[in-house]
Design an enzyme around this catalytic site. Structure first.
Site, PDB file in Angstrom:
ATOM      1  N   LYS A 482       0.841  -1.201   0.000  1.00  0.00           N
ATOM      2  CA  LYS A 482       0.000   0.000   0.000  1.00  0.00           C
ATOM      3  C   LYS A 482       0.874   1.248   0.000  1.00  0.00           C
ATOM      4  O   LYS A 482       2.083   1.189   0.238  1.00  0.00           O
ATOM      5  CB  LYS A 482      -0.922  -0.005   1.214  1.00  0.00           C
ATOM      6  CG  LYS A 482      -0.209   0.028   2.567  1.00  0.00           C
ATOM      7  CD  LYS A 482      -1.210   0.009   3.708  1.00  0.00           C
ATOM      8  CE  LYS A 482      -0.503   0.083   5.053  1.00  0.00           C
ATOM      9  NZ  LYS A 482      -1.434   0.145   6.189  1.00  0.00           N
ATOM     10  N   TYR A 708      15.116  31.715   2.331  1.00  0.00           N
ATOM     11  CA  TYR A 708      14.010  32.551   2.773  1.00  0.00           C
ATOM     12  C   TYR A 708      14.143  32.919   4.251  1.00  0.00           C
ATOM     13  O   TYR A 708      14.543  32.112   5.083  1.00  0.00           O
ATOM     14  CB  TYR A 708      12.679  31.812   2.577  1.00  0.00           C
ATOM     15  CG  TYR A 708      12.246  31.688   1.136  1.00  0.00           C
ATOM     16  CD1 TYR A 708      11.931  32.819   0.374  1.00  0.00           C
ATOM     17  CD2 TYR A 708      12.139  30.447   0.542  1.00  0.00           C
ATOM     18  CE1 TYR A 708      11.516  32.693  -0.946  1.00  0.00           C
ATOM     19  CE2 TYR A 708      11.729  30.302  -0.776  1.00  0.00           C
ATOM     20  CZ  TYR A 708      11.425  31.439  -1.510  1.00  0.00           C
ATOM     21  OH  TYR A 708      11.026  31.315  -2.815  1.00  0.00           O
TER      22      TYR A 708
END
Length: 813
Positions: A482, A708
């Site tokens: 999965k 940033y």
């Protein structure tokens, strides 16, 4: 292994000087091994350059108590158990021979000049779905390597595959006694180690000693070999030329494959192998012969042989600089393998111009004059346009080669790379290991500017087999694929698991299962979290839903009635304490009433999920879940008169609660190389390595910032490397600002500033690196376990966060 020290004294005919009795469960010859402990028996081997007796004092301090020695080191007489023998290597071999005789299962013994390791690894791949195989690790085929391989056998193994390598006469008899093969395979006989024998006849006779007690010998029929085979030895031969062979073969090249027509007894069939070079064809046929001997049918042989893969990265094609193709054979140099490599060059060339980079040739058994005359003839016949020779010996014979330039060593060649003007050509790079030709490959290889998650399929196989070894013989295995195989990729892993004959695959949602079925996966697939809207698609694609509520059951039964289903498989989920999904005890009467005499569906399995299987501090709670599961599932089975598969254990449960295996277990994160148990982790192999490259390097001054928000401000002159991977690729922003690191040239580079959407920056002030160099985001260092600990999360989140835009590359070593 569990043998008393007194029993080993008898086996080795040793003199015992001991302080206590002990049980031995580990054999070691490496004083550096972290696996050395109180139950280790250390053989102090003596070689031309090393005497392990000098390490005994340090080993005692580390807790090792049992030693096989030729003498007791001074002042240590009463500090450990000593088994004194005349020769420790002889004793190691004697012990291995005794240990081998404790087991009675088929053993394949391999010897020859070339192809042993490849045939061994391919046989392991081909036979592993049906056997629990013990095989030589890597190339452990020497007088020391073979005993160490043998003592790794345990009671769960039912097939052995061992290599035997010799370099001179009177060596094979010792290895035969240790391996005692029941099935022999003689691989290609070439020129390796010719100097150890008076001629080819003596070499063949020595190698055939491995099979003197074997039941069968598989080999490529050859008149020279036939002359030396004992008439009492049963053989199973193959040939392209001799129709008197047991198996006669014709071949035809087919694009990048080879089509082989097999005639055996009164049957004929065809197989395709994904290779065209002579060495791979021969090695594949040795494996095919073994499958025939094991009575595999033609379809199985065809299917499995078609999946063979290159081993050890030898003769691997790579893209080079300036429109060149590289053939990397940078770890061996002998005359026979040169012939094979040149064949490969011819079959794989992408450019008309052909260049050979060649080191001095070793192990030829010829005089240098004869050797390099033969090499010259070989190069001319293969129409090589230019030769670049490296080494003092080949330099002395420069005049034998057309258009030849030579260098005394690898470093001087690398220094002249740009002057050699490589472009629009195919380059075969072939050198002995001591020349480190991998440096030349690195200098010529095209740098790929992309981020990639490399998935080691061998590691997945290893991890699967590790957990299989913990199971009872009748216990089934469901492998979880999965979440795109926990981030590693779905189909490729599912295909491998199908090859290994797991019993079930597990996915979370219907679309994952549909994708696998559409791609050709035939294994039954259970959908753990099906939405009611997906039931029709689940039925259409023959998936099997987990049913965890009356609402879901009624919805499925309604569709089942519309489609007039008959005994469609479903899986009933019980809630035993996880309190996430599942039927609780008060729901059971209604569930039973609904399912009783219902012929639309069949309860294929009953399952539950443990909340604390990884944390033994909550062992009592885990046991209460198991007890409740036993109670509720038994009630369902009794009332419905069914015998479904029952399963409750996940990866951690397999290890921590072995008595609750029931009929099946579900292997998840452990398959991908992650365990919650530190002790268990060392037995697992890393599956995924996330790699990128350095896009740019710059130097900033003190007080300048990066990224940033100016969250990193340099306090000194700092060298910054930018890596093209960011949070859009799945790297957590919390991993930035000095918390995390990447690895560049085996050194840690701390992440500085905020991680951006598509890139991150690292401090490489103390690292010798260049733009284009490889960067490890995670793998061996840092591991996903370490990352998860630092980020206060779990490895699942790290793995499943890797974006689909990151390319997955699957490989086998």
């Amino acid at each position: 292994m569990a043998l008393s020290i007194q029993k080993i004294v008898q086996i080795l005919h040793a003199k015992w000087f001991g302080i206590n009795d002990a049980t031995i469960d580990n054999i070691s010859i490496d004083s550096r091994s972290l696996q050395n402990g109180s139950q280790t028996l250390f053989f102090a081997l003596v070689g031309p350059n090393n005497d392990a007796h000098v390490y005994i004092s340090a080993l005692i301090e580390k807790g090792v108590q049992n030693f096989v020695v030729t003498h007791i080191p001074e002042n240590l007489e009463n500090n450990a158990n000593f088994l004194v023998v005349a020769n420790t290597l002889d004793s190691l071999q004697l012990f291995a021979a005794y240990y081998r005789n404790l087991f009675d299962f088929p053993v394949i013994g391999l010897t020859g000049s070339n192809g042993k390791t490849i045939v061994k690894e391919w046989l392991n791949f081909l036979l592993s779905p049906d056997y629990n195989i013990i095989r030589s690790p890597k190339s452990y085929n020497s007088q020391v390597g073979v005993p160490l391989s043998i003592v790794a056998i345990n009671e769960k193994h039912n097939l052995g595959i061992f290599e035997a390598g010799i370099s001179t006469r009177n060596e094979m008899e010792k290895l035969e006694t240790i391996i005692r093969p029941t099935i022999g395979i003689l691989t290609n006989i070439g020129s390796a180690h010719d100097e150890g024998f008076t001629g080819i006849g003596e070499k063949i006779k020595e190698k055939l000693k491995l099979f003197q007690n074997a039941k069968i010998l598989i080999y490529h029929k050859d008149k020279t070999i036939d002359a030396f085979i004992d008439s009492k030895l049963k053989t199973f031969s193959w040939s392209f030329k001799d129709e008197g062979a047991d198996v006669f073969i014709t071949k035809k090249l087919d694009f990048d494959q080879t089509l082989l027509k097999i005639r055996h007894q009164k049957t004929e069939f065809e197989i395709k192998i994904p290779f065209q070079d002579e060495a791979s064809i021969e090695n594949a046929l040795q494996c095919m012969m073994a499958l025939l001997y094991f009575s595999y049918d033609a379809k199985t042989i065809k299917d499995r042989i078609g999946l063979l893969f290159p081993v050890e990265m030898r003769l691997k094609l790579k893209n080079g600089i300036n429109n060149t193709t590289l053939i990397d054979d940078s770890y061996s140099s002998d005359f026979q393998s040169l012939k094979i490599a040149l064949d490969f060059l011819e079959s794989q060339k992408q450019y008309k111009k052909k260049t050979l980079i060649l080191s001095d040739i070793f192990q030829s058994g010829l005089s240098n004059e004869d050797l390099y005359s033969k090499v010259s003839h070989l190069i001319v016949s293969n129409k090589i346009d230019r030769v670049i020779g490296i080494g003092e010996t080949i330099s002395a014979f420069k005049n034998k080669f057309p258009n030849c330039v030579t260098f005394k060593n690898t470093e001087s060649c690398i220094a002249a790379i740009h002057e050699l003007n490589f472009s629009n050509e195919t380059i075969l790079i072939k050198g002995a290991r001591t020349f480190h030709f991998e440096k030349i490959v690195a200098a010529l290889e095209e740098k790929t500017h992309e981020t990639v998650l490399e998935i080691n399929l061998n590691a997945i196989s290893h991890n699967l087999n590790f957990y299989k070894s913990k199971l009872k013989p009748a216990t089934k295995m469901m492998a979880m694929v999965k979440a795109f195989g926990y981030g590693s990729g779905g189909f490729e892993i599912a295909k491998l698991l199908e090859h290994h004959k797991v019993d079930y695959l597990g996915v979370a949602f219907a679309d994952e299962g549909i994708s696998l079925k559409t791609a050709g996966i035939h294994l039954p697939i259970m959908v753990l979290n099906p939405e009611n809207t997906s039931f029709s698609a689940i039925i259409q694609h023959q998936l099997e839903p987990e049913i965890y509520s009356m609402k879901g059951l009624n919805a499925f039964l309604k569709i089942a009635e519309q489609k007039k289903l008959n005994h469609f498989p479903i899986h009933i989920k019980l809630d035993t304490g996880m309190h996430r999904l599942g039927f609780e005890e008060e729901n059971l009467e209604e569930l039973i009433a609904t399912l009783k005499e219902n012929k639309l569906v069949t309860v294929k399995s009953i399952l539950s999920h443990m909340a604390t299987s990884d944390d033994l501090n909550h062992r009592d709670f885990a046991l209460s879940q198991i007890d409740l599961f036993e109670k509720l599932s038994s009630k369902l089975m009794r009332e419905l008169r069914i015998k479904p598969i029952r399963h409750i254990l996940n990866t951690s449960g397999i290890s921590n609660f072995p008595d609750a295996q029931y009929d099946m277990v579900r292997l998840g994160i452990g398959l991908y190389g992650v365990s919650n148990d530190v002790r268990e982790q060392k037995y697992l192999e890393n599956v995924g390595t996330l790699k990128s490259i350095i896009s740019q390097i710059r130097t900033i001054d003190a007080e300048e910032s990066v990224g940033y928000g100016r969250r990193f401000v340099a306090d000194k002159t700092t060298k910054i490397a930018t890596i093209p991977i960011g949070y859009a690729d799945g790297i957590s922003r919390h991993w930035g600002n000095g918390v995390g690191f990447v690895t560049i040239n085996n050194q840690k580079a701390t992440i500085v500033g905020s991680i951006c959407m598509d890139m991150l920056m690292v401090d490489v002030s103390e690292i010798n690196c260049n733009e284009g160099d490889q960067v490890i985001i995670f793998g061996e260092s840092p591991t996903v376990i370490y990352m998860a600990e630092q980020l206060q999360t779990i490895p699942y989140e790290i793995l499943t966060s890797i974006s689909q835009r990151v390319k997955r590359m699957f490989y086998r070593e």
